[in-house]
Motif scaffolding. Structure first.
Motif, short mmCIF file in Angstrom:
data_model
loop_
_atom_site.label_atom_id
_atom_site.label_comp_id
_atom_site.label_asym_id
_atom_site.label_seq_id
_atom_site.Cartn_x
_atom_site.Cartn_y
_atom_site.Cartn_z
N SER A 10 0.83 -1.20 0.00
CA SER A 10 0.00 0.00 0.00
C SER A 10 0.87 1.26 0.00
N ILE A 11 1.91 1.27 0.84
CA ILE A 11 2.83 2.42 0.86
C ILE A 11 3.47 2.61 -0.50
N ALA A 12 3.96 1.50 -1.07
CA ALA A 12 4.64 1.57 -2.37
C ALA A 12 3.71 2.08 -3.46
N ARG A 13 2.45 1.66 -3.43
CA ARG A 13 1.50 2.08 -4.46
C ARG A 13 1.28 3.59 -4.42
N HIS A 14 1.22 4.15 -3.21
CA HIS A 14 0.99 5.59 -3.08
C HIS A 14 2.24 6.42 -3.34
N LEU A 15 3.42 5.80 -3.14
CA LEU A 15 4.66 6.58 -3.22
C LEU A 15 5.57 6.08 -4.34
N GLN A 16 4.97 5.51 -5.38
CA GLN A 16 5.76 5.02 -6.51
C GLN A 16 6.46 6.17 -7.23
N PRO A 17 7.58 5.90 -7.93
CA PRO A 17 8.20 4.60 -8.13
C PRO A 17 8.77 4.05 -6.83
N ALA A 18 8.64 2.74 -6.67
CA ALA A 18 9.02 2.14 -5.40
C ALA A 18 9.61 0.75 -5.61
N ILE A 19 10.38 0.33 -4.62
CA ILE A 19 10.94 -1.03 -4.58
C ILE A 19 10.57 -1.62 -3.24
N VAL A 20 9.99 -2.81 -3.26
CA VAL A 20 9.69 -3.54 -2.03
C VAL A 20 10.62 -4.74 -1.97
N VAL A 21 11.43 -4.79 -0.92
CA VAL A 21 12.42 -5.87 -0.77
C VAL A 21 11.95 -6.83 0.32
N LEU A 22 11.90 -8.10 -0.01
CA LEU A 22 11.55 -9.15 0.96
C LEU A 22 12.73 -10.10 1.08
N GLU A 23 13.47 -9.95 2.16
CA GLU A 23 14.68 -10.75 2.35
C GLU A 23 14.35 -12.08 3.02
N ASP A 24 15.02 -13.13 2.53
CA ASP A 24 14.84 -14.48 3.09
C ASP A 24 13.37 -14.86 3.12
N CYS A 25 12.69 -14.65 2.00
CA CYS A 25 11.24 -14.90 1.99
C CYS A 25 10.91 -16.38 2.10
N ASP A 26 11.90 -17.27 1.96
CA ASP A 26 11.64 -18.70 2.17
C ASP A 26 11.23 -18.98 3.61
N LEU A 27 11.62 -18.09 4.54
CA LEU A 27 11.30 -18.32 5.96
C LEU A 27 9.80 -18.27 6.21
N VAL A 28 9.05 -17.62 5.32
CA VAL A 28 7.61 -17.55 5.51
C VAL A 28 6.84 -18.17 4.35
N ALA A 29 7.55 -18.86 3.46
CA ALA A 29 6.88 -19.42 2.29
C ALA A 29 5.76 -20.37 2.70
N MET A 30 5.99 -21.10 3.77
CA MET A 30 4.95 -22.02 4.24
C MET A 30 4.47 -21.65 5.63
N GLU A 31 4.73 -20.40 6.05
CA GLU A 31 4.32 -19.93 7.38
C GLU A 31 2.84 -19.54 7.34
N ARG A 32 2.06 -20.09 8.25
CA ARG A 32 0.64 -19.79 8.26
C ARG A 32 0.23 -19.06 9.55
N GLY A 33 1.20 -18.78 10.41
CA GLY A 33 0.87 -18.26 11.72
C GLY A 33 0.23 -16.89 11.72
N TYR A 34 0.60 -16.03 10.76
CA TYR A 34 0.09 -14.66 10.78
C TYR A 34 -1.22 -14.52 10.01
N ASP A 35 -1.59 -15.54 9.24
CA ASP A 35 -2.72 -15.39 8.34
C ASP A 35 -3.88 -16.25 8.82
N PRO A 36 -4.95 -15.65 9.34
CA PRO A 36 -6.06 -16.43 9.88
C PRO A 36 -6.76 -17.30 8.84
N SER A 37 -6.61 -16.98 7.55
CA SER A 37 -7.26 -17.79 6.53
C SER A 37 -6.51 -19.07 6.26
#
Length: 461
Positions: free
Chosen positions: A290-317
């Motif tokens: 959402s921040i990036a969309r409003h303040l583009q051009p933007a870069i969103v960096v997700l480091e070590d995203c494999d750590l949450v690839a199968m993480e379900r703890g934060y997502d109630p769905s």
């Protein structure tokens, strides 16, 4: 309890005296309710409020917006009274039970607007001005965990409720247009019980030139061309109906230079807003998008995203967080100038998820361990002003198979340390000695990790 007539008469007179003293004390007090009533031209407690919650990283933007809308001649008043003023709504404050709260001093706060810069904002106060020929009173209250306020609040009093709503909408537009986050590098933070900060932090933009990034030939150019080249030709792409959003995956073993490559991308894009997520904050990917969309051009960096690839703890769905990222990519308009840069040490964990959602990540680049030629370049990069012979550097590059950049950085440091202990200038002897010691240390550690045993003798450490 029986009270005789004399005592009853005394208590009655005392109560009258207390009430008279209370009223007298407020005759000389500038009532906040009266000040608002005078400005609005009608009783303040008859005017409905329009309010909006403001997250911490947007509060300074709204301060900029209301300062602009109010103009230099606007009135500015504070709230007197005790701590209750930090919790009561504006409707409560002007209500009958709050009619004696006085006008007080404005509360100010210095908030971060850059890695080292701050801005003095109205943390608790009321601006009095006109908007579209209507009198308005705008209360801004910054979030304060000390007072139990998890988010900031804007409340507007105006005889015309639609004008109040339009004022907030206009402040939102101006705050986004003039956002103090724009063009900065920020990281979002989890804010919980007794946490500090406003849920974000500014970072200094790194300085990493292309020559400081050692990758196989052509690799860096592919990455920068995809991330920054699209932004450079954004208007042309839009004119021909081509999408701007893009996803890049950098994968490879730990220490091969993925983060260093990201730092170069950030260094090379001073006009971009950059949002960094890692660890637990990867769960904030929707907020970052959402921040990036409003303040583009933007870069969103997700480091070590494999750590949450199968993480379900934060997502109630029950959906993995990686799918949240992919959904966020899907939700962007095609002309949105945002690049998502993902890094991972475990591409095997991501592969299945990415193949289930094709087209979201349109470039995957392996960042492999450096080959012999790259190792030689790393030695040239890290030796700095230390002079070692080419033959010694060639030997180190040949003998250090499967080593990462951090290994060579430590190698040079240790060679200089050995020379300092000998009271000499660093030589090839110190370099080769450091190589032998580092390789021996790493082999010993690997052996111990595999066997689960650490040699208790001094030579074992």
């Amino acid at each position: 309890m029986d009270i005789d007539d004399d005592l009853r008469a005394f208590l009655t007179q005392f109560a009258r005296l207390s009430e008279a003293a209370h009223q007298l004390s407020h005759q000389h007090e500038n009532s906040l309710k009266d000040a608002l009533t005078k400005h609005l031209g009608r009783p303040a407690d008859e005017v409905a409020t329009v309010s909006k919650e403001v997250v911490g990283y947007r509060f300074a933007d709204y301060d900029v917006a209301f300062e602009h809308l109010a103009g230099p001649d606007a009135g500015l008043i504070g709230l007197g009274g005790g701590d209750q003023r930090h919790n009561a709504s504006l409707a409560d404050i002007v209500g009958s039970s709050w009619q004696h709260i006085p006008v007080g001093q404005v509360d100010w706060a210095d908030v971060a607007v850059g890695p080292v810069a701050t801005r003095r904002v109205v943390a608790l106060g009321i601006r009095l001005f006109t908007f579209r020929d209507e009198p308005v009173a705008v209360l801004t209250r910054r979030n304060s965990r000390m007072h139990g306020n998890g988010v900031g609040v804007i409340e507007v009093l105006c005889p015309d409720g639609q004008v109040a709503s339009d004022l907030i909408a206009e402040a939102t537009r101006i705050g986004t247009e003039r956002s103090l986050l724009r063009g900065n590098v920020i990281t979002l933070e989890m804010v919980g019980y007794e946490a500090e900060g406003d849920g974000f932090r500014f970072l200094a933009r790194p300085e990493v030139p292309a020559e400081a990034v050692v990758l196989p030939a052509g690799t860096l150019e592919r990455i920068t061309g995809h991330v920054l080249g699209v932004a450079e030709h954004a208007e042309t792409l839009r004119r021909y109906g081509q999408h701007l959003k893009r996803g890049v995956l950098l994968y490879g073993p730990p220490g091969t230079g993925k983060t260093h490559t990201v730092r170069h991308l950030i260094s090379s894009s001073p006009g971009h807003t950059v949002i960094l997520l890692s660890g637990q904050t990867l769960a904030l990917v929707r907020q970052a998008t959402s921040i990036a969309r409003h303040l583009q051009p933007a870069i969103v960096v997700l480091e070590d995203c494999d750590l949450v690839a199968m993480e379900r703890g934060y997502d109630p769905s029950g959906n993995p967080l990686l799918f949240e990222l992919l959904d966020a990519l899907d939700g962007l308009d095609s002309d949105t100038d945002i690049a998502f840069v993902l890094t991972t040490n475990r591409v095997d964990v991501l592969e299945e998820a990415l193949t289930q959602r094709p087209g979201r990540v349109d470039l995957a680049v392996e960042i492999p361990p450096p080959d012999e030629a790259s190792r030689r370049r790393l030695l040239d990069l890290y030796q700095g002003s230390v002079s070692f012979s080419d033959s010694a550097l060639d030997e180190v590059a040949r003998r250090s198979d499967a080593r990462t950049a951090s290994f060579f950085k430590e190698l040079i440091r240790r060679a200089v340390l050995y020379a300092a202990e000998d009271g000499l200038e660093p030589t090839d002897v110190h370099l080769l000695s450091a190589l032998g010691a580092l390789q021996s240390d790493q082999e010993t550690l690997s052996r111990n990790l595999i066997s689960g045993f650490i040699d208790p003798t001094p030579d074992g450490y």
